[in-house]
Structure formats: C-alpha cells, structure tokens
Design a protein around this motif. Sequence first.
Motif, PDB file in Angstrom:
ATOM      1  N   GLY A   1       0.813  -1.208   0.000  1.00  0.00           N
ATOM      2  CA  GLY A   1       0.000   0.000   0.000  1.00  0.00           C
ATOM      3  C   GLY A   1       0.840   1.248   0.000  1.00  0.00           C
ATOM      4  N   ARG A   2       0.163   2.352   0.127  1.00  0.00           N
ATOM      5  CA  ARG A   2       0.840   3.643   0.190  1.00  0.00           C
ATOM      6  C   ARG A   2       1.602   3.780   1.497  1.00  0.00           C
ATOM      7  NH1 ARG A   2      -4.631   6.825  -0.603  1.00  0.00           N
ATOM      8  NH2 ARG A   2      -5.174   5.122   0.802  1.00  0.00           N
TER       9      ARG A   2
ATOM     10  N   ASP B   1      -2.369   1.550   6.321  1.00  0.00           N
ATOM     11  CA  ASP B   1      -2.465   0.174   6.792  1.00  0.00           C
ATOM     12  C   ASP B   1      -2.663  -0.741   5.601  1.00  0.00           C
ATOM     13  OD1 ASP B   1      -4.111  -2.273   7.711  1.00  0.00           O
ATOM     14  OD2 ASP B   1      -3.283  -1.461   9.557  1.00  0.00           O
ATOM     15  N   VAL B   2      -1.687  -1.612   5.340  1.00  0.00           N
ATOM     16  CA  VAL B   2      -1.740  -2.426   4.142  1.00  0.00           C
ATOM     17  C   VAL B   2      -2.873  -3.441   4.207  1.00  0.00           C
ATOM     18  CG1 VAL B   2      -0.102  -4.189   4.944  1.00  0.00           C
ATOM     19  CG2 VAL B   2      -0.308  -3.701   2.503  1.00  0.00           C
TER      20      VAL B   2
ATOM     21  N   ILE C   1      -1.209   1.683  -4.712  1.00  0.00           N
ATOM     22  CA  ILE C   1      -1.346   0.245  -4.484  1.00  0.00           C
ATOM     23  C   ILE C   1      -0.551  -0.518  -5.535  1.00  0.00           C
ATOM     24  CG2 ILE C   1      -2.959  -1.693  -4.443  1.00  0.00           C
ATOM     25  CD1 ILE C   1      -5.076   0.224  -3.434  1.00  0.00           C
ATOM     26  N   ARG C   2       0.214  -1.524  -5.076  1.00  0.00           N
ATOM     27  CA  ARG C   2       0.910  -2.434  -5.969  1.00  0.00           C
ATOM     28  C   ARG C   2       0.543  -3.858  -5.577  1.00  0.00           C
ATOM     29  NH1 ARG C   2       6.241  -2.824  -5.488  1.00  0.00           N
ATOM     30  NH2 ARG C   2       6.320  -2.004  -3.363  1.00  0.00           N
ATOM     31  N   VAL C   3       0.397  -4.736  -6.583  1.00  0.00           N
ATOM     32  CA  VAL C   3      -0.066  -6.094  -6.342  1.00  0.00           C
ATOM     33  C   VAL C   3       0.783  -7.080  -7.133  1.00  0.00           C
ATOM     34  CG1 VAL C   3      -2.027  -7.687  -6.457  1.00  0.00           C
ATOM     35  CG2 VAL C   3      -2.432  -5.239  -6.046  1.00  0.00           C
TER      36      VAL C   3
ATOM     37  N   VAL D   1       4.599  -1.124 -10.334  1.00  0.00           N
ATOM     38  CA  VAL D   1       4.741   0.263  -9.900  1.00  0.00           C
ATOM     39  C   VAL D   1       3.351   0.876  -9.776  1.00  0.00           C
ATOM     40  CG1 VAL D   1       7.032   0.654 -10.879  1.00  0.00           C
ATOM     41  CG2 VAL D   1       5.018   1.065 -12.283  1.00  0.00           C
ATOM     42  N   PRO D   2       3.183   1.843  -8.870  1.00  0.00           N
ATOM     43  CA  PRO D   2       1.882   2.510  -8.758  1.00  0.00           C
ATOM     44  C   PRO D   2       1.526   3.193 -10.067  1.00  0.00           C
ATOM     45  CG  PRO D   2       3.306   3.076  -6.903  1.00  0.00           C
ATOM     46  CD  PRO D   2       4.163   2.380  -7.912  1.00  0.00           C
TER      47      PRO D   2
END
Length: 423
Positions: free
Chosen positions: A167-168, A172-173, A261-263, A289-290
Amino acid sequence: MKGLLLRLSALDADAATAVRVIAHFEALLGGGLDPASLTRSTAGLAGCPAGLELPDGRSARSGPDGVALRGVPEHVSGRVGLEPAGGVWLERPGAPGPFDELVLEWMAITARVLAGRPWQSRVPQAADPALVELVLSGREEAPDRVRALRLLGLSPEVPLRVIAVAGRAGTDVGMEAVALLGRGGLRGTVRVARAGSLGAVLVQRPEGPVRAGDATGGSQHGGATGGESPDGSGSTACELRSALHERARERGAAHGAAQGIRVGVGGGADPLDARTSWAEARSALRFAVPGSPREAVVDHDELGPVALLADIPVERLSTQEDVRRLGRLARGERGERAGHGGELLAALAAFCRTGSLRQAAGELHLHHSSVAARLAHVEKELGWRLRDPQDRFRAQLALYALRLADGGDGFGGFGGLGGLGGG
C-alpha cells in the motif's frame, strides 16, 4: 439500517475493521434502501455528516445523530463522484478520518445500487495472521498446514493462489488489501492478513482438485489453475486490474495514479506448497509500480522468462550501463525539468509494451505528438532507434531491470512508469 457497527475514529486501521466497514454496507445492500437511510447510516458510522446526490437528481444529507440536514454543505472533507452525475461525500471538520476513504468508496457502491446498477456480494474475510503465516511457511509439518488451512476455511485439495499487496506509505496495508478486494474483484474464497509490511491474500476457487504438476503452478495452461482460462480471461490478475480500474475511474485518473497500491500475483499451487506461490507473488510485486491497473498488478505467470531477472542481484542490475543511463534520465540528471524524467520513462514503457505510438498515447491520455516528442528525446539521450525491434527489446529489458534495481517503488519516486506489469 442493521445497526451501527462501529465508530471509525476510535479504532485502529486494520483489516478486520475494514471488513466490518464493508459488512455494514453489505447489510444495507441486503435490505430496503433509500437515499435518506443511506446517508443516515453512513453519517452514524463515520461520526460526521454525510450526503449524496444521485444521477437522477435525488439527494439527501444527514448528521451523525440521524437528523436530516438542509442546504449546501459548508465543508466537504472527502467526495467520490458517480456517473454520469452526482456523488457521495462526508463533511468532517478538519482532516479526513483514517477510514473515510473506505467509507466513501462503499457508500458510492451502495449509491450506484440505488441508481439501478446491479451488485454482487463478495466480502473477503480478515484471517488470523498466525494461521496464514503457518500456511505460507516452509518449516511447518504438513499436518499442521492442513489444520491451518481448514481453520481458515480453505480446502487442502483445491489449488490456491497467494497475492502480495503493498500500500501507500503510512497506510495500513491490511485495510488497503481489503478495500481493494472487497469490491467484488475476486471470485472464490478470499482470506486476507498482514504479513510484515505486506498484505497476504489467499484465494481459492472451487473448480476441481489439484492435478499432477500443479504443485508449483505448472499446469498445462501455463499455471492457470483453479478454473482460469489459458488466455488469461477471468484470471486473478484481470479481476484485480478491473477492481483497480473501477476504483481509479470513480476517483479520477489522477487519484487512481496516486493511490499507491501495488499487487503481485503468485502462480497456482498445491495448498501445501503455498510458500511457492507466496515467493512468486513477492517476486512479481517487484515488477509492479503505482499507476494504471496494468502497471500496478503483475502476475508471475504472465511475466514468463522475464521473471528470471528477479534472480539477478540488485547490485549487478544497477551497474549495467543501460540501466544506469535510464536511471539518470529518470532522475533528471541530464537537465530535464522536475518530473520530466518520469514522463519520458512512462512514454518509453508504454511504447515498448504496445509497439504503437497511438496506443501508447491513448494509455497515457496524451496526444500522439507529445508522446513522439518524448520518445525522440529518449532516443537522442540513449542512442536507441525505438522503431527497431532489437532496440525496443533492449529498452524494455532495461526498464524491467531499473524497476527491480529501484526496489519496486517507481524509479526513484517516478511512479506510474510503465505498463510493463503484464509482460
């Protein structure tokens, strides 16, 4: 209204609380609903006035005490638009609360149902981090992992995928992961927990038992286990990209690019070998990358042999000459104006992936002449001819390597560079 489940300002930002926020709105979606009841319930949940205006002109405002408010709001602390018009908002004095973004997102989902759009419920469940850690561990005995899987409501006989969510900074991820997944973006059974600085998501779909050769995601369709089609349609990554796209569309392209957010999506695996999928998910996350959904969600299976770049030590990647030159360009060490280096690399990455100037311009929401000018600048500085397939391939490998060398956070702060996530 199904009652008020919590007062957001008094609670920590964790995945379990995020699930309860989503469950609150799901309860509203399951019963009789009108604009007044939605604003009244949301205001009570958030502890501040809330309002909405639907595309058909219906509107309502309410205070946290349930009293209807009239007139125009004096201070809107957060807002999400509806299409083709209208929106939902909160009127919190001062700075937004830690859960305001999540509340607004789900208030908007509920408002779209009021406006006539269909809704399908798929709430993820916050899981016990200790159980998830046990499933992902390579140290525990198989019977212990089987027990943990069953306690999580998962089957030891059905393939699963593990997803890593980043997350950013400062958020809180776990909440970020639940907020994303709670949009109905994933089919099947979904369990979410925090694993260090990442969100760990276990996804299991009921289509068929584990087949021979599936233990590391190596199915006959390139790792597409659990009912996913060989062409990727309906895949976990596609569903996540759709959820991110919907979120960005609601909030505007700029907000979508900034949401951070990156996944990373691991391959399908035997549940007793979930650690393999978890390792692949974390490896895929390094390529993300975001930015646009295509850039922010990376599937390890889609990367193919490119994933092997992650095995090269970062020190070796960062000293390769093409990577160093791209890095200098990104950081503006060649005299570019502030931020221009990131724009140059974004144009380069989009062109490398699409092979088309107009398609790259469409993805970047720019005129094709602007993209052409940026690519010409890159060619001049790095000596490449991007219309040459060999140079374009070389540039794309250098972009991948720079992303890995930079730690996956966006080329030294230049987020949204690429469209390389899909391979």
